[in-house]
Design a protein around this motif. Structure first.
Motif, PDB file in Angstrom:
ATOM      1  N   ARG A 150      56.793  45.065  35.952  1.00 55.73           N
ATOM      2  CA  ARG A 150      56.047  45.308  35.018  1.00 55.73           C
ATOM      3  C   ARG A 150      54.940  43.948  34.879  1.00 55.73           C
ATOM      4  NH1 ARG A 150      53.823  49.476  32.998  1.00 55.73           N
ATOM      5  NH2 ARG A 150      55.199  51.142  32.165  1.00 55.73           N
ATOM      6  N   ARG A 151      55.469  42.804  35.292  1.00 59.69           N
ATOM      7  CA  ARG A 151      54.523  41.588  35.533  1.00 59.69           C
ATOM      8  C   ARG A 151      53.403  41.708  36.407  1.00 59.69           C
ATOM      9  NH1 ARG A 151      59.532  38.741  34.779  1.00 59.69           N
ATOM     10  NH2 ARG A 151      59.931  38.661  37.042  1.00 59.69           N
ATOM     11  N   TRP A 152      53.768  42.455  37.499  1.00 62.65           N
ATOM     12  CA  TRP A 152      52.979  42.496  38.765  1.00 62.65           C
ATOM     13  C   TRP A 152      51.802  43.574  37.976  1.00 62.65           C
ATOM     14  CZ3 TRP A 152      52.668  47.457  41.703  1.00 62.65           C
ATOM     15  CH2 TRP A 152      51.732  47.583  42.673  1.00 62.65           C
ATOM     16  N   VAL A 153      51.888  44.637  37.600  1.00 60.86           N
ATOM     17  CA  VAL A 153      51.117  45.491  36.845  1.00 60.86           C
ATOM     18  C   VAL A 153      50.316  44.882  35.790  1.00 60.86           C
ATOM     19  CG1 VAL A 153      50.703  47.720  35.580  1.00 60.86           C
ATOM     20  CG2 VAL A 153      52.664  47.579  37.618  1.00 60.86           C
ATOM     21  N   GLY A 154      50.857  43.969  34.925  1.00 56.60           N
ATOM     22  CA  GLY A 154      50.127  43.214  34.049  1.00 56.60           C
ATOM     23  C   GLY A 154      49.106  42.524  34.566  1.00 56.60           C
ATOM     24  N   GLN A 155      49.542  41.817  35.899  1.00 60.01           N
ATOM     25  CA  GLN A 155      48.537  40.686  36.659  1.00 60.01           C
ATOM     26  C   GLN A 155      47.215  41.757  36.819  1.00 60.01           C
ATOM     27  OE1 GLN A 155      48.334  37.706  36.745  1.00 60.01           O
ATOM     28  NE2 GLN A 155      50.354  36.973  36.164  1.00 60.01           N
ATOM     29  N   LEU A 156      47.678  42.917  37.491  1.00 60.48           N
ATOM     30  CA  LEU A 156      46.541  43.882  38.074  1.00 60.48           C
ATOM     31  C   LEU A 156      45.562  44.380  36.914  1.00 60.48           C
ATOM     32  CD1 LEU A 156      48.830  46.155  40.294  1.00 60.48           C
ATOM     33  CD2 LEU A 156      46.744  44.646  41.149  1.00 60.48           C
ATOM     34  N   GLU A 157      46.382  44.376  35.774  1.00 59.69           N
ATOM     35  CA  GLU A 157      45.385  44.832  34.582  1.00 59.69           C
ATOM     36  C   GLU A 157      44.945  43.619  33.614  1.00 59.69           C
ATOM     37  OE1 GLU A 157      48.093  47.470  32.458  1.00 59.69           O
ATOM     38  OE2 GLU A 157      47.788  49.023  34.128  1.00 59.69           O
ATOM     39  N   THR A 158      44.406  42.495  34.552  1.00 62.34           N
ATOM     40  CA  THR A 158      44.107  41.621  33.760  1.00 62.34           C
ATOM     41  C   THR A 158      42.385  41.595  34.412  1.00 62.34           C
ATOM     42  OG1 THR A 158      44.608  40.019  35.219  1.00 62.34           O
ATOM     43  CG2 THR A 158      45.745  40.297  32.970  1.00 62.34           C
ATOM     44  N   ILE A 159      41.517  40.920  33.635  1.00 62.88           N
ATOM     45  CA  ILE A 159      39.883  40.768  34.113  1.00 62.88           C
ATOM     46  C   ILE A 159      39.815  39.388  34.055  1.00 62.88           C
ATOM     47  CG2 ILE A 159      37.543  41.532  33.984  1.00 62.88           C
ATOM     48  CD1 ILE A 159      38.331  43.978  32.525  1.00 62.88           C
ATOM     49  N   SER A 160      39.200  38.741  35.324  1.00 65.72           N
ATOM     50  CA  SER A 160      38.720  37.519  35.432  1.00 65.72           C
ATOM     51  C   SER A 160      37.486  37.166  34.812  1.00 65.72           C
ATOM     52  CB  SER A 160      39.031  36.829  36.783  1.00 65.72           C
ATOM     53  OG  SER A 160      38.259  37.726  37.688  1.00 65.72           O
ATOM     54  N   ILE A 161      37.072  36.225  34.483  1.00 63.91           N
ATOM     55  CA  ILE A 161      35.805  35.775  33.932  1.00 63.91           C
ATOM     56  C   ILE A 161      34.959  34.977  34.854  1.00 63.91           C
ATOM     57  CG2 ILE A 161      34.438  34.740  32.093  1.00 63.91           C
ATOM     58  CD1 ILE A 161      36.909  34.933  30.322  1.00 63.91           C
ATOM     59  N   SER A 162      35.419  33.878  35.526  1.00 59.84           N
ATOM     60  CA  SER A 162      34.696  33.275  36.281  1.00 59.84           C
ATOM     61  C   SER A 162      35.185  33.587  37.875  1.00 59.84           C
ATOM     62  CB  SER A 162      34.731  31.610  36.179  1.00 59.84           C
ATOM     63  OG  SER A 162      36.157  31.336  36.524  1.00 59.84           O
ATOM     64  N   ARG A 163      34.476  32.988  38.868  1.00 62.69           N
ATOM     65  CA  ARG A 163      34.858  33.226  40.235  1.00 62.69           C
ATOM     66  C   ARG A 163      36.172  32.553  40.469  1.00 62.69           C
ATOM     67  NH1 ARG A 163      30.321  32.130  44.840  1.00 62.69           N
ATOM     68  NH2 ARG A 163      29.492  34.024  43.924  1.00 62.69           N
ATOM     69  N   ARG A 164      36.160  31.240  40.106  1.00 61.79           N
ATOM     70  CA  ARG A 164      37.257  30.563  40.222  1.00 61.79           C
ATOM     71  C   ARG A 164      38.503  31.261  39.710  1.00 61.79           C
ATOM     72  NH1 ARG A 164      38.074  25.886  42.349  1.00 61.79           N
ATOM     73  NH2 ARG A 164      39.998  24.356  41.873  1.00 61.79           N
ATOM     74  N   GLU A 165      38.309  31.666  38.420  1.00 55.24           N
ATOM     75  CA  GLU A 165      39.548  32.255  37.837  1.00 55.24           C
ATOM     76  C   GLU A 165      39.790  33.711  38.737  1.00 55.24           C
ATOM     77  OE1 GLU A 165      38.403  33.233  33.866  1.00 55.24           O
ATOM     78  OE2 GLU A 165      38.952  31.227  33.162  1.00 55.24           O
ATOM     79  N   SER A 166      39.051  34.280  39.408  1.00 53.94           N
ATOM     80  CA  SER A 166      39.152  35.333  40.062  1.00 53.94           C
ATOM     81  C   SER A 166      40.036  35.069  41.325  1.00 53.94           C
ATOM     82  CB  SER A 166      37.870  36.045  40.548  1.00 53.94           C
ATOM     83  OG  SER A 166      37.964  37.044  41.505  1.00 53.94           O
ATOM     84  N   SER A 167      39.856  33.948  41.913  1.00 50.50           N
ATOM     85  CA  SER A 167      40.743  33.582  43.247  1.00 50.50           C
ATOM     86  C   SER A 167      42.199  33.402  42.557  1.00 50.50           C
ATOM     87  CB  SER A 167      40.002  32.291  43.886  1.00 50.50           C
ATOM     88  OG  SER A 167      38.588  32.721  44.559  1.00 50.50           O
TER      89      SER A 167
END
Length: 589
Positions: free
Chosen positions: A145-162
């Motif tokens: 569930r933690r893994w799915v939760g990480q997938l279901e988040t949206i990053s804002i900046s390029r650095r946050e995306s990495s």
């Protein structure tokens, strides 16, 4: 199987493919739509996904073939309410409600394959006997569930995306490790989990994943010496040694990193260190993408067992017990149907009716039976014992209103459904006979758009019963033929039970036609009739238990008194209304 569900992929038929960690089927299968899941994984890894995006893949997973049709009973046994109100569970301090869609289908469509049912029962049996395995199951589910939760988040900046992508890979590795390192000594279907985890760990993709995360965690180790003065301030800080993690496959020396950037600049590309890392991250994800598909399926599989364990614990907290029932499976090489040539129903012959099997089948027995729907309320639950010498009996239940008859029918229906699905049943001990299907019809509320009156709707449900029923099905009817006058209702009642007897059902029928029930008990015009009545205490109050025989009265006056519908109380209400009317007339203007 729903037409919208993907066909399961039997992984032992695909060369070089690892067996799926399937906990709901005897033959391990990838039951989710692999292509659709991979597309969702790719999109979610690249830019995130909305909350619940992966639930649709979990909910649409295919299940083993079944002969049961949920439309014939699920609404009447309040299956959705059971899941939401009684089967929620806690894992690592967080409460989860299992997917009503997938769990509802898994429970209401019991497998036709006996081996699959026994696999599920073996898993439950092993979990019930080992606190360590229950703990491993909860930890593995929480990791998924933690893994799915990480997938279901949206990053804002390029650095946050990495950083987010690395966090997704960290969570994926934790989930794989939870499978590989847990479930020690498991001998049931649970043994598929560490086997799958170990197989994934042996892949090059997993090794690249581990190396990348180790590189992210430790680029270098720096030994320093700090000198502090008497005032607590740092006087000197000196680096004694720097040891870079040059054993990692992703390591590049400072000169190597500079050369890489120069080569890319010479080719016309500009890359930051973060972008170089992102390139490695994406490559690692692609290397384990196939294995991650199976993890999505496991979320739903785990919920099946965690929900069963939750029912077990909730019952214990109420002073009740659940069990894995003894299942009296029909056996024999020769199969028959009501009429016509022999045929094999979809899903295999395990549940087909062999000649003579019903004559030899042991009786139904449920000790400490209770209605699990009551666990969601504050009501005091009274378990009861139900036993018949034969499974293919027609049981007629009589007794006063509010004596527990309808609750009994719900409990019997749920026990059959849950037991045949390989789940715990709400009874301390139970012996059941698997059947082809279940038909439940409780009294329905009038609908604004219904085309018939109450009698017409009653006759329509009788017609629907005979249209859908096959030999040996379980039939549960509440207050049969209560929508018309007693004489006509009794005639239809007798017609129904006489024709039902020819299909040798497992039938439970409640009625307030007490004189008719008494005549049927005395004359026995139909074979295999059994009569149960609500037990009353010395003061003629229902005990919510059941004994043999036919009730002598429905105690309607007692019920009316309890609800305030006596002549005295109604007269008082009438007089109150008349006084209020006179006061209004006496008021000026």
């Amino acid at each position: 199987m729903s037409a919208a569900s993907p066909e399961p992929v039997l992984l032992d038929a695909l060369p070089g493919q690892r067996a799926a960690p399937d906990l709901l089927s005897y033959r391990p299968a990838l039951r989710v739509d692999a292509r659709a899941v991979k597309e969702s994984l790719a999109f979610a890894f690249a830019g995130g996904a909305p909350s619940g995006a992966f639930d649709r893949h979990i909910e649409s997973a295919s299940l083993p073939a079944s002969t049961w049709d949920p439309a014939r009973f699920a609404q009447h046994v309040f299956l959705q309410e059971l899941i939401v109100g009684c089967l929620h569970f806690t894992s690592e301090g967080r409460t989860y409600i299992p997917s009503p869609a997938l769990l509802g289908r898994a429970l209401s469509q019991p497998p036709s394959d006996r081996d699959t049912v026994e696999l599920r029962r073996d898993v439950f049996r092993e979990l019930a006997g080992s606190e360590a395995l229950r703990r491993d199951l909860g930890r593995a589910y929480a990791a998924l569930r933690r893994w799915v939760g990480q997938l279901e988040t949206i990053s804002i900046s390029r650095r946050e995306s990495s950083r987010r992508r690395l966090d997704i890979l960290v969570a994926a590795k934790e989930a794989i490790d939870a499978l590989a390192d847990g479930f020690a000594g498991a001998r049931s279907g649970l043994s598929r989990l560490p086997a799958f985890g170990a197989a994934v760990r042996a892949t090059e993709g997993y090794r690249r994943l581990a190396d990348l995360l180790a590189y992210d965690e430790e680029l270098a180790t720096l030994d320093v010496r700090i000198r502090v003065g008497s005032d607590g301030h740092v006087r000197d800080l000196r680096a004694l040694s720097i040891r870079e993690n040059d054993g990692n496959r992703f390591y590049q020396s400072p000169i190597g990193r500079v050369l890489t950037k120069l080569v890319m600049l010479w080719r016309g590309y500009r890359f930051s260190d973060d972008e170089l890392l992102t390139r490695h991250v994406n490559g690692v994800f692609e290397g384990i993408e196939d294995e991650l598909v199976a993890l999505v399926q496991l979320v739903g599989d785990f919920e099946f067992y965690l929900a069963g364990l939750a029912l077990r614990e909730r019952a214990r907290a109420a002073g009740l017990s659940v069990c894995l029932p003894e299942l009296a499976w029909p056996s024999g090489p020769e199969l028959v149907r009501p009429s016509g040539p022999e045929l094999v129903r979809p899903g295999g012959p395990e549940l087909a009716m062999p000649r003579g099997a019903r004559d030899e089948a042991p009786g139904r027995e449920l000790r400490g039976l209770f209605n699990p729907l009551l666990l969601a309320s504050a009501a005091s639950i009274v378990p009861c014992d139900i036993a018949t010498e034969r499974h293919d009996a027609t049981v007629i239940v009589t007794g006063p209103n509010s004596g527990g008859k309808t609750r009994l029918l719900e409990a019997l229906s749920l026990a059959q459904m849950l037991g045949q699905a390989g789940f715990f049943v709400p009874a301390a001990e139970a012996r059941l006979s698997p059947c082809h299907g279940l038909f439940v019809s409780l009294i329905e509320q009038a609908q604004a758009d219904q085309s018939e009156g109450r009698l017409g709707m009653e006759l329509l449900r009788i017609r629907a019963l005979f249209e859908a029923m096959q030999v040996g099905d379980m039939v549960v009817l509440d207050e049969l033929c209560s929508g018309t006058n007693p004489s006509e209702g009794e005639e239809i009642f007798q017609l129904v039970i006489s024709l039902l007897a020819e299909l040798r059902p497992q039938a439970f029928i409640t009625t307030h036609f007490l004189e008719l029930a008494a005549r049927l008990e005395r004359d026995r015009p139909v074979d295999r009739l059994v009569f149960l009545q609500v037990e009353l205490d010395a003061q003629q109050w229902p005990t919510y238990k059941f004994v043999g025989g036919v009730a002598r009265t429905s105690l309607a006056q007692r019920t009316a008194a309890r609800l305030g519908v006596t002549r005295e109380e109604l007269v008082a209400l009438v007089e109150r209304s008349k006084r209020a009317h006179r006061r209004r007339e006496a008021e000026p203007g």
